[in-house]
Design a protein around this motif. Structure first.
Motif, short mmCIF file in Angstrom:
data_model
loop_
_atom_site.label_atom_id
_atom_site.label_comp_id
_atom_site.label_asym_id
_atom_site.label_seq_id
_atom_site.Cartn_x
_atom_site.Cartn_y
_atom_site.Cartn_z
N PHE A 1 -4.57 10.21 -16.09
CA PHE A 1 -4.21 9.00 -15.33
C PHE A 1 -4.68 9.08 -13.89
O PHE A 1 -5.17 8.11 -13.33
N ASN B 1 -0.15 7.29 3.07
CA ASN B 1 -0.97 6.45 2.19
C ASN B 1 -2.41 6.93 2.13
O ASN B 1 -2.68 8.00 1.61
N LYS C 1 -7.58 6.53 -13.97
CA LYS C 1 -6.96 5.25 -13.58
C LYS C 1 -6.86 5.13 -12.07
O LYS C 1 -7.40 4.19 -11.49
N HIS C 2 -6.16 6.06 -11.43
CA HIS C 2 -5.96 5.91 -9.98
C HIS C 2 -7.27 6.07 -9.21
O HIS C 2 -7.69 5.18 -8.49
N GLN D 1 0.86 -1.18 0.00
CA GLN D 1 0.00 0.00 0.00
C GLN D 1 0.90 1.23 0.00
O GLN D 1 1.75 1.39 0.88
N GLY D 2 0.75 2.10 -1.01
CA GLY D 2 1.60 3.28 -1.08
C GLY D 2 2.98 2.91 -1.59
O GLY D 2 3.12 2.11 -2.51
N SER D 3 4.01 3.49 -0.98
CA SER D 3 5.38 3.28 -1.44
C SER D 3 6.06 2.22 -0.59
O SER D 3 5.84 2.15 0.61
N TRP E 1 7.99 1.77 -5.28
CA TRP E 1 7.68 3.21 -5.29
C TRP E 1 7.25 3.54 -6.73
O TRP E 1 7.80 2.98 -7.68
N GLU E 2 6.31 4.45 -6.86
CA GLU E 2 5.87 4.79 -8.22
C GLU E 2 7.03 5.32 -9.05
O GLU E 2 7.08 5.11 -10.26
N HIS E 3 8.01 5.96 -8.41
CA HIS E 3 9.13 6.50 -9.21
C HIS E 3 9.92 5.39 -9.92
O HIS E 3 10.65 5.67 -10.85
N TYR F 1 4.44 12.90 -10.89
CA TYR F 1 5.64 12.32 -11.49
C TYR F 1 5.79 12.59 -12.98
O TYR F 1 6.88 12.86 -13.46
N LEU F 2 4.68 12.56 -13.74
CA LEU F 2 4.78 12.80 -15.19
C LEU F 2 5.18 14.25 -15.47
O LEU F 2 5.82 14.53 -16.48
N TRP G 1 1.33 11.57 -3.19
CA TRP G 1 1.70 10.32 -3.83
C TRP G 1 2.49 10.73 -5.09
O TRP G 1 2.15 11.73 -5.74
N GLU G 2 3.47 9.94 -5.46
CA GLU G 2 4.28 10.32 -6.63
C GLU G 2 3.43 10.43 -7.90
O GLU G 2 3.71 11.24 -8.77
N LYS H 1 3.08 3.54 -15.75
CA LYS H 1 2.00 4.34 -15.15
C LYS H 1 1.40 3.61 -13.94
O LYS H 1 2.13 3.17 -13.08
N ASN H 2 0.06 3.52 -13.92
CA ASN H 2 -0.58 2.94 -12.75
C ASN H 2 -0.52 1.41 -12.69
O ASN H 2 -0.95 0.82 -11.71
N TYR I 1 6.79 4.57 -12.94
CA TYR I 1 5.65 5.37 -13.41
C TYR I 1 5.81 5.92 -14.83
O TYR I 1 4.86 5.92 -15.61
N LEU I 2 7.01 6.36 -15.21
CA LEU I 2 7.20 6.95 -16.53
C LEU I 2 6.91 5.94 -17.64
O LEU I 2 6.58 6.31 -18.75
N GLY J 1 7.32 9.11 1.89
CA GLY J 1 6.60 8.06 1.16
C GLY J 1 5.33 8.67 0.61
O GLY J 1 5.20 9.89 0.49
N SER J 2 4.35 7.81 0.28
CA SER J 2 3.09 8.30 -0.29
C SER J 2 2.22 8.88 0.80
O SER J 2 2.25 8.41 1.94
#
Lengths: 218, 198
Positions: free
Chosen positions: B26, B144, B30-31, A139-141, A181-183, B167-168, B162-163, A190-191, A186-187, B124-125
């Motif tokens: 997104f 979170n 999406k999220h 959950q999360g990062s 982590w999304e980093h 991030y994009l 959250w990233e 994505k999700n 993500y690029l 973190g998120s």
């Protein structure tokens, strides 16, 4: 007078220690683009030169503050630095293991490591399934991990939040971790974290993981 | 009955160049929708299905997957209203929120400084919040999906850290996103409404 002198000497001594213990960003053993198409060049470059580097810089800054606080016997400050140490020091440890256990080359699991995987999980496929689920479910990062339990000598799959380092948090010796982590994805993904987790198994450095297993279980 | 996704209060490109249409696409489709769909799957044929979202969140605190998805649905609903086109900067002088910021937080500069610090230091998120607690303004951060509703606080504004929120557009530079949020996006009318409702 003697006391002042002593203090000055010890401060100088502490400065030397500080220089010696600075963390540094490890070099990658492959080019940023080498893991394509599994992990894009952009992701690798930003992940290494920006994210990991920031953990290194902030860890060193926190260490400096810690050393100053230790020199002053400032217990309250020492304790208040714990979250930043865990986060930035953890980020440095985790990413260092991550780079070491990724590779563009074709590598092979050692006989001992393969045997341990089968003993603990039934098969490599089952192990991959369990580690993938644990990683996707963070959950999360955080990170999904394969660790070695030095008490009962078993391989264990688990996950840690944020940059919590595996050994300090669970006592397990880290063999390899999946950064979720999304980093980390993500690029490119994505999700869709599950696609990234599934793909990363194509670039795991099994030689390095096998060696980490051999060292941990020796 | 199932929970539904509220419409975005603006077009997907409305927040450009600060938040790109791609990010919003997104983030929302999406999220946010991902949390909503999971929530609806998880609560189907349970008592939760017929509750109002806020009530569900409070009651599902021990029921992690349901709590996480419900809270994230609510957090994103609240986030979309916390930002707007041509937002940002100081709240209007004659507003209640402006007065409270001065009285409770020591002024707008102090608010900006603390809000940014909370954003950078969320390890973190998570989310940064302007809340009302015991009738005083306070800046907080949560990890979170966690949110003020379960901490006896009234949320007034939120910033998603959250990233995936930046991030994009900003990659690792969360600090740039925070600046843009404060300078160009923050919706003080929304905070004022929330404050007046208390």
């Amino acid at each position: 007078m003697a006391q002042t002198l002593l203090k000055r000497v010890s401060v100088n001594h502490f400065n030397m220690l500080q220089i010696r213990t600075k963390a540094t960003l490890p070099q990658l053993t492959f080019e940023y683009k080498a893991l394509e198409p599994t992990i894009s060049r952009d992701i690798m470059e930003i992940h290494h030169t920006k994210h990991h580097n920031t953990y290194v810089v902030n860890y060193n800054n926190t260490l400096e503050k810690l050393q100053t606080a230790v020199a002053k016997d400032d217990t309250a400050t020492i304790i208040s630095l714990a979250p930043a140490l865990r986060f930035n020091g953890g980020g440095h440890i985790n990413h260092s293991i991550f780079w070491e256990t990724l590779t563009p080359s074709s590598t092979k699991r050692s006989g001992d490591f393969e045997k341990a995987l089968v003993e603990n999980f039934g098969s490599f496929e089952e192990f991959k399934k369990q580690l993938s689920s644990a990683s996707v479910a963070v959950q999360g990062s955080g990170w999904g991990w394969l660790g070695f339990n030095p008490q009962n000598k078993k391989l264990t799959i688990t996950s840690c939040a944020n940059q919590d380092p595996l050994y300090s948090t669970t006592g397990l010796i880290p063999l390899f971790g999946i950064d979720v982590w999304e980093h980390a994805y993500y690029l490119q993904y994505k999700n869709v974290r599950a696609d990234y987790v599934n793909a990363i198994f194509d670039v795991i450095n099994w030689d390095a993981v096998s060696k980490r297993f051999a060292d941990a279980s020796a | 009955m199932s929970f539904t996704l509220p419409e975005l209060p603006y077009e997907q490109q409305a927040l450009e160049p600060y938040i790109s249409a791609k990010t919003l696409d997104f983030h929302y489709n999406k999220h946010h929708k991902g949390y909503l769909d999971k929530l609806n799957t998880l609560v189907k044929d349970t008592d939760y299905e017929h509750m109002e979202l806020k009530e569900l969140i409070v009651k599902a605190q021990g029921d992690l997957p349901i709590f996480n998805n419900a809270a994230q649905v609510w957090n994103h609903n609240f986030y979309w209203s916390s930002i707007q086109k041509n937002g940002g900067g100081k709240p209007k002088e004659d507003t209640l929120i402006a007065k409270k910021i001065k009285d409770d937080l020591g002024g707008f500069e102090k608010f900006t400084e603390m809000f940014s610090e909370h954003g950078v230091n969320q390890f973190g998120s998570g989310w940064v919040w302007l809340v009302l607690e015991n009738n005083k303004l306070k800046i907080t951060k949560t990890s979170n999906a966690d949110l003020p509703l379960t901490h006896n606080q009234v949320p007034l504004l939120t910033m998603d850290v959250w990233e995936h929120a930046y991030y994009l557009d900003c990659q690792n530079r969360r600090v740039d996103y925070i600046k843009v949020f404060l300078d160009h996006l923050i919706n003080w009318d929304f905070a004022e409404e929330n404050l007046k409702r208390v």
